[in-house]
Design an enzyme around this catalytic site. Structure first.
Site: not given
Length: 375
Positions: A160-162
């Protein structure tokens, strides 16, 4: 009515008025103090450089995105000077993993400088273009679904950081170069991540497939039995959404999806905000590490303030956002260093008053940049 009852009512009214006044005093924001604290954070961070891998890695990308937004709000040239300095010494390069979203996050700052730096041909956007073209269009084992492991590396943006790292860059690049194809590609890959990691019941993102319960025979759980949702991971997502929506065309066909997702995440973050204003590293099991954490909280605060400033969140939530900022500000040391930042990781872990990272400073600057815009 008896004298004692009247006295009691009077005392209660005085108490409530006094309490409300104290709350208002706690929540009041002195914008000059906000600006001063932001500059102190910048100056300390510039004097204490740190990065995980390279001066062009994701930690620097997140930090200088905060610097860019601080400049956008304040127009203070100290921020632009820092931006230009790092871009020049980086020779406008990205990092080297062409199919890893982290390694183009630094390009947000390059694009911002090119659009707002006031000097033509200072920025070289060719390395950014080369990265984006390879990232989107070249074959890769992840995109082909051939790299299978428990984290779900079968899509391009499998964590999800992407969604903070590459999508805002693609969106801004499309805007700056007037090439909407990059925005369409962003949407395509964003939807893959959304479909794989978004929990519609909890209205939160799993960090990666290890924390997705559906179809998982042995999902990772919190000690209280709930799903694992990482504060900073969801902070990356909601802050990224604010950045995307800020530059996305108002008439873009898929904009309603991003607005709705932003509203859902905002609703969740406001609902679970702890009383002291700072979100814990584990959102649904705050007792695991029962202290506030600044990087996740900074990203949440930036996004929520942005939502209020842009009409996607009701202004009645302003006190909650101001409470968060005041709590974040209390974690800044006298010398400007921003403490209580969880170290680099992929799931909830503790922090301390002395733990800091450049991306934590970036989150601090992001939050301050939108707090300054609150009416």
């Amino acid at each position: 009515m008896s004298k004692s009852i009247v006295t009691l009512i009077t005392v209660m009214l005085l108490f409530n008025c006094s309490t409300a006044q104290k709350v208002a005093e706690v929540q009041a924001i002195n914008k000059e103090e906000v600006k001063a604290s932001m500059i102190k954070a910048l100056e300390w961070q510039e004097a204490h450089p740190i990065f995980a891998i390279s001066p062009t890695d994701w930690t620097e990308g997140a930090y200088y995105t905060g610097v860019a937004r601080a400049h956008k709000t304040t127009k203070d040239m100290i921020y632009m000077a820092a931006l230009k300095n790092q871009g020049y010494w980086n020779n406008w390069q990205t990092y080297k993993r062409l199919h890893h979203a982290d390694d183009v996050a630094i390009s947000y700052s390059y694009l911002y400088i090119d659009m707002n730096g006031g000097r033509k041909n200072f920025v070289d956007l060719e390395p950014t273009k080369n990265f984006l073209d390879a990232h989107l269009y070249e074959d890769d084992v992840w995109k082909a679904g051939n790299k299978k492991n428990d984290m779900g590396q079968t899509i391009l943006w499998w964590w999800c950081d992407a969604l903070f790292m590459a999508p805002p860059v693609l969106n801004l690049y499309a805007k700056h170069t007037k090439q909407p194809k990059y925005l369409d590609e962003m949407h395509k890959f964003y939807m893959q991540t959304y479909n794989q990691l978004y929990d519609k019941e909890e209205q939160l993102f799993a960090r990666d497939m290890r924390f997705v319960w559906e179809g998982n025979d042995n999902p990772t759980k919190e000690p209280n039995g709930k799903k694992v949702f990482w504060s900073r991971g969801n902070g990356w997502v909601i802050a990224g959404l604010a950045l995307i929506l800020d530059d996305m065309p108002a008439d873009y066909e898929h904009r309603p999806f991003y607005e709705q997702l932003f509203k859902e995440l905002s609703e969740t973050m406001l609902k679970i905000q702890p009383e002291d204003g700072l979100w814990r590293t584990s959102l649904l099991c705050p007792e695991s590490y029962d202290h506030g954490e600044v990087s996740g909280s900074g990203f949440h605060t930036f996004a929520l303030a942005w939502g209020i400033n842009n009409g996607l969140i009701d202004k009645k939530h302003t006190p909650a956002v101001l409470k968060a900022w005041n709590a974040i500000k209390a974690c800044q040391h006298d010398d400007g260093r921003v403490g209580w930042v969880q170290d680099i990781g992929a799931f909830p872990e503790p922090a301390s008053a002395d733990s800091w990272q450049n991306f934590g400073t970036g989150a601090f600057l992001l939050a301050g940049s939108e707090i300054l815009n609150l009416e």
